[in-house]
Design a protein around this motif. Structure first.
Motif, PDB file in Angstrom:
ATOM      1  N   ALA A 180      20.106   9.199  12.863  1.00 24.79           N
ATOM      2  CA  ALA A 180      19.977  10.505  12.217  1.00 24.79           C
ATOM      3  C   ALA A 180      19.803  10.389  10.706  1.00 24.79           C
ATOM      4  O   ALA A 180      19.130  11.213  10.083  1.00 24.79           O
ATOM      5  N   TYR A 181      20.418   9.367  10.098  1.00 29.94           N
ATOM      6  CA  TYR A 181      20.362   9.238   8.641  1.00 29.94           C
ATOM      7  C   TYR A 181      19.090   8.529   8.166  1.00 29.94           C
ATOM      8  O   TYR A 181      18.861   8.400   6.965  1.00 29.94           O
ATOM      9  N   VAL A 182      18.268   8.027   9.087  1.00 31.93           N
ATOM     10  CA  VAL A 182      17.033   7.334   8.707  1.00 31.93           C
ATOM     11  C   VAL A 182      15.889   8.341   8.709  1.00 31.93           C
ATOM     12  O   VAL A 182      15.411   8.757   9.757  1.00 31.93           O
ATOM     13  N   LYS A 183      15.467   8.754   7.527  1.00 32.07           N
ATOM     14  CA  LYS A 183      14.404   9.742   7.388  1.00 32.07           C
ATOM     15  C   LYS A 183      13.325   9.199   6.450  1.00 32.07           C
ATOM     16  O   LYS A 183      13.618   8.488   5.492  1.00 32.07           O
ATOM     17  N   PHE A 184      12.099   9.570   6.732  1.00 32.51           N
ATOM     18  CA  PHE A 184      10.973   9.047   5.961  1.00 32.51           C
ATOM     19  C   PHE A 184      10.692   9.947   4.762  1.00 32.51           C
ATOM     20  O   PHE A 184      10.531  11.154   4.896  1.00 32.51           O
ATOM     21  N   TYR A 234      17.143   7.833  -7.283  1.00 32.04           N
ATOM     22  CA  TYR A 234      17.302   6.739  -8.227  1.00 32.04           C
ATOM     23  C   TYR A 234      18.380   5.768  -7.735  1.00 32.04           C
ATOM     24  O   TYR A 234      19.363   6.151  -7.111  1.00 32.04           O
ATOM     25  N   SER A 235      18.155   4.504  -7.998  1.00 29.77           N
ATOM     26  CA  SER A 235      19.071   3.431  -7.594  1.00 29.77           C
ATOM     27  C   SER A 235      19.347   3.434  -6.093  1.00 29.77           C
ATOM     28  O   SER A 235      20.427   3.073  -5.643  1.00 29.77           O
ATOM     29  N   HIS A 236      18.358   3.865  -5.324  1.00 29.37           N
ATOM     30  CA  HIS A 236      18.530   3.980  -3.874  1.00 29.37           C
ATOM     31  C   HIS A 236      17.289   3.386  -3.208  1.00 29.37           C
ATOM     32  O   HIS A 236      16.167   3.787  -3.505  1.00 29.37           O
ATOM     33  N   PHE A 237      17.512   2.443  -2.303  1.00 29.50           N
ATOM     34  CA  PHE A 237      16.411   1.729  -1.660  1.00 29.50           C
ATOM     35  C   PHE A 237      16.605   1.742  -0.150  1.00 29.50           C
ATOM     36  O   PHE A 237      17.708   1.528   0.353  1.00 29.50           O
ATOM     37  N   GLU A 238      15.523   2.006   0.590  1.00 19.87           N
ATOM     38  CA  GLU A 238      15.541   1.950   2.046  1.00 19.87           C
ATOM     39  C   GLU A 238      14.356   1.116   2.523  1.00 19.87           C
ATOM     40  O   GLU A 238      13.284   1.146   1.914  1.00 19.87           O
ATOM     41  N   MET A 239      14.554   0.421   3.610  1.00 17.51           N
ATOM     42  CA  MET A 239      13.476  -0.389   4.174  1.00 17.51           C
ATOM     43  C   MET A 239      13.609  -0.396   5.687  1.00 17.51           C
ATOM     44  O   MET A 239      14.657  -0.761   6.232  1.00 17.51           O
ATOM     45  N   LEU A 240      12.558   0.035   6.376  1.00 16.14           N
ATOM     46  CA  LEU A 240      12.541   0.053   7.833  1.00 16.14           C
ATOM     47  C   LEU A 240      11.459  -0.886   8.338  1.00 16.14           C
ATOM     48  O   LEU A 240      10.291  -0.770   7.960  1.00 16.14           O
ATOM     49  N   VAL A 241      11.868  -1.826   9.175  1.00 16.59           N
ATOM     50  CA  VAL A 241      10.928  -2.750   9.813  1.00 16.59           C
ATOM     51  C   VAL A 241      10.549  -2.136  11.153  1.00 16.59           C
ATOM     52  O   VAL A 241      11.406  -1.903  12.003  1.00 16.59           O
ATOM     53  N   TRP A 242       9.279  -1.860  11.351  1.00 16.36           N
ATOM     54  CA  TRP A 242       8.921  -1.086  12.540  1.00 16.36           C
ATOM     55  C   TRP A 242       7.738  -1.620  13.327  1.00 16.36           C
ATOM     56  O   TRP A 242       7.353  -1.045  14.341  1.00 16.36           O
ATOM     57  N   SER A 243       7.150  -2.685  12.940  1.00 16.26           N
ATOM     58  CA  SER A 243       6.019  -3.195  13.721  1.00 16.26           C
ATOM     59  C   SER A 243       5.944  -4.705  13.609  1.00 16.26           C
ATOM     60  O   SER A 243       6.311  -5.270  12.592  1.00 16.26           O
ATOM     61  N   GLN A 294       6.347   8.596  12.751  1.00 17.00           N
ATOM     62  CA  GLN A 294       6.725   8.323  14.131  1.00 17.00           C
ATOM     63  C   GLN A 294       7.629   7.099  14.231  1.00 17.00           C
ATOM     64  O   GLN A 294       8.579   7.068  15.022  1.00 17.00           O
ATOM     65  N   ALA A 295       7.360   6.087  13.407  1.00 16.42           N
ATOM     66  CA  ALA A 295       8.188   4.880  13.417  1.00 16.42           C
ATOM     67  C   ALA A 295       9.624   5.198  13.000  1.00 16.42           C
ATOM     68  O   ALA A 295      10.583   4.731  13.620  1.00 16.42           O
ATOM     69  N   PHE A 296       9.781   6.014  11.961  1.00 16.59           N
ATOM     70  CA  PHE A 296      11.119   6.385  11.505  1.00 16.59           C
ATOM     71  C   PHE A 296      11.820   7.252  12.550  1.00 16.59           C
ATOM     72  O   PHE A 296      13.012   7.103  12.796  1.00 16.59           O
ATOM     73  N   GLU A 312       0.843  -1.188   0.000  1.00 12.61           N
ATOM     74  CA  GLU A 312       0.000   0.000   0.000  1.00 12.61           C
ATOM     75  C   GLU A 312       0.883   1.245   0.000  1.00 12.61           C
ATOM     76  O   GLU A 312       1.946   1.278   0.636  1.00 12.61           O
ATOM     77  N   ILE A 313       0.454   2.257  -0.733  1.00 17.29           N
ATOM     78  CA  ILE A 313       1.212   3.505  -0.809  1.00 17.29           C
ATOM     79  C   ILE A 313       1.036   4.283   0.491  1.00 17.29           C
ATOM     80  O   ILE A 313      -0.061   4.371   1.040  1.00 17.29           O
ATOM     81  N   VAL A 314       2.141   4.840   0.979  1.00 17.95           N
ATOM     82  CA  VAL A 314       2.127   5.604   2.227  1.00 17.95           C
ATOM     83  C   VAL A 314       2.652   7.008   1.945  1.00 17.95           C
ATOM     84  O   VAL A 314       3.753   7.175   1.408  1.00 17.95           O
ATOM     85  N   SER A 315       1.877   8.007   2.303  1.00 20.70           N
ATOM     86  CA  SER A 315       2.293   9.396   2.117  1.00 20.70           C
ATOM     87  C   SER A 315       3.435   9.740   3.070  1.00 20.70           C
ATOM     88  O   SER A 315       3.531   9.196   4.172  1.00 20.70           O
ATOM     89  N   LYS A 316       4.288  10.671   2.640  1.00 25.36           N
ATOM     90  CA  LYS A 316       5.384  11.094   3.517  1.00 25.36           C
ATOM     91  C   LYS A 316       4.877  11.863   4.733  1.00 25.36           C
ATOM     92  O   LYS A 316       5.638  12.123   5.668  1.00 25.36           O
ATOM     93  N   MET A 317       3.585  12.203   4.739  1.00 28.79           N
ATOM     94  CA  MET A 317       2.990  12.881   5.887  1.00 28.79           C
ATOM     95  C   MET A 317       2.249  11.909   6.800  1.00 28.79           C
ATOM     96  O   MET A 317       1.664  12.331   7.799  1.00 28.79           O
TER      97      MET A 317
END
Length: 328
Positions: free
Chosen positions: A294-298, A319-328, A286-288, A275-280
């Motif tokens: 400091a370098y982990v930003k949503f 581009y060519s940049h992927f992040e994944m945060l497991v938070w729940s 809050q999870a991020f 599901e798509i999640v807005s940056k707001m």
């Protein structure tokens, strides 16, 4: 004392009085006294000095910093790992002294510091240029929390990582001209380590098998090549949903050499519920924020969910940049 008075014969005093005097000295004077003789060193050791951490930088010169309190540091400077003299400074006022001794090497200086401050662990080592004798240097301390180094090849990276065996964080880069050996089974084993963080600032090539070996809480990779980036991401996400990498909470990988200006999200999420999640989105933000790095930003992105309810947010900030945060 007044001018003309005879010098105080410090070492002739009773031991209890000696210890009281040394305890009242400034930190740099205590350190200077410890260098005078073995008896003086034993005297300084006897007052049970402590420090918060020890930091070593090996670059154009060698720096050993001892943090005694939050606002008090002692810094030892050596020209190289075979220097016969060290310059000792306090970082607060820049004042200090020079200590010279025949055959005085970095191992002697570091061992001396660890002994008088009753330390066996180094907080951080930044090894930016090669040492003459890595094993001799390693033998001066029991453990280190963080090691940062640059390697000229993947095999050298393996050797340094296994030599220092950090307790919390491994951070390194492999030179751009280094070649990737697909048959080398040792290099991927670096990623198996159960650490707080592994950060690779540059490596030759990243593949799915490397990712599936990740066992650190934070796993960050900057590489030169990823073969078929969207397809690899798709397979990695499916493996994670099936239970791979159970300990890792944050993934980040960035490919410098591929031309994926725009990733095809249909290919990345093929066969994957998301599901798509807005940056707001307040929950994701809050999870991020709660993750505490400091370098982990949503940046906004996509949520995926395991059968057990565990949620991960995937983001593609560039581009060519992927992040994944497991938070729940």
């Amino acid at each position: 004392m007044r001018d003309g008075d005879p010098p105080l014969r410090l070492l002739c005093l009773p031991n209890t009085s000696l210890q009281c005097i040394v305890q009242c000295m400034q930190y740099i004077d205590q350190f200077a006294l410890s260098l005078v003789s073995q008896r003086c060193k034993d005297l300084v050791k006897s007052i049970d000095l402590k420090c918060l951490d020890v930091y070593v930088l090996v670059h154009s010169e060698i720096t050993i910093r001892v943090r005694i309190t939050d606002s008090s540091w002692i810094k030892c400077l050596l020209d190289d790992d075979q220097a016969t003299a060290a310059k000792v400074l306090t970082l607060r006022d820049g004042k200090g002294f020079a200590h010279s001794k025949p055959e005085y090497e970095v191992e002697h200086c570091l061992r001396h510091i660890l002994e008088i401050y009753h330390q066996s662990e180094i907080n951080t080592i930044r090894l930016l240029t090669p040492l003459r004798d890595v094993q001799s240097f390693r033998n001066t301390f029991t453990s280190c929390s963080t090691i940062v180094f640059g390697a000229r090849s993947e095999s050298e990276a393996v050797e340094l990582a296994s030599t220092f065996c950090p307790l919390k964080k491994l951070e390194f880069g492999v030179g751009r001209i280094a070649e990737h050996n697909e048959n080398d089974e040792n290099f991927p084993k670096i990623f198996i380590q159960n650490l707080e963080e592994i950060a690779v600032h540059l490596m030759c090539e990243l593949n799915l098998d490397d990712l599936l070996l990740a066992n650190s809480r934070i796993f960050r990779i900057y590489c030169q090549r990823i073969s078929n980036f969207p397809k690899m991401l798709n397979r990695f996400i499916k493996h994670w949903l099936a239970g791979s990498n159970p300990r890792t909470r944050y993934f980040e990988f960035h490919c410098a050499g591929e031309g994926y200006l725009f990733l095809d999200m249909n290919e990345v999420f093929k066969g994957i519920k998301h599901e798509i999640v807005s940056k707001m989105d307040p929950t994701a933000r809050q999870a991020f924020r709660a993750f505490g790095a400091a370098y982990v930003k949503f940046h906004g992105g996509y949520n995926i969910r395991k059968k057990d309810g565990t949620v991960a947010t995937l983001s593609f900030p560039r581009y060519s940049h992927f992040e994944m945060l497991v938070w729940s």
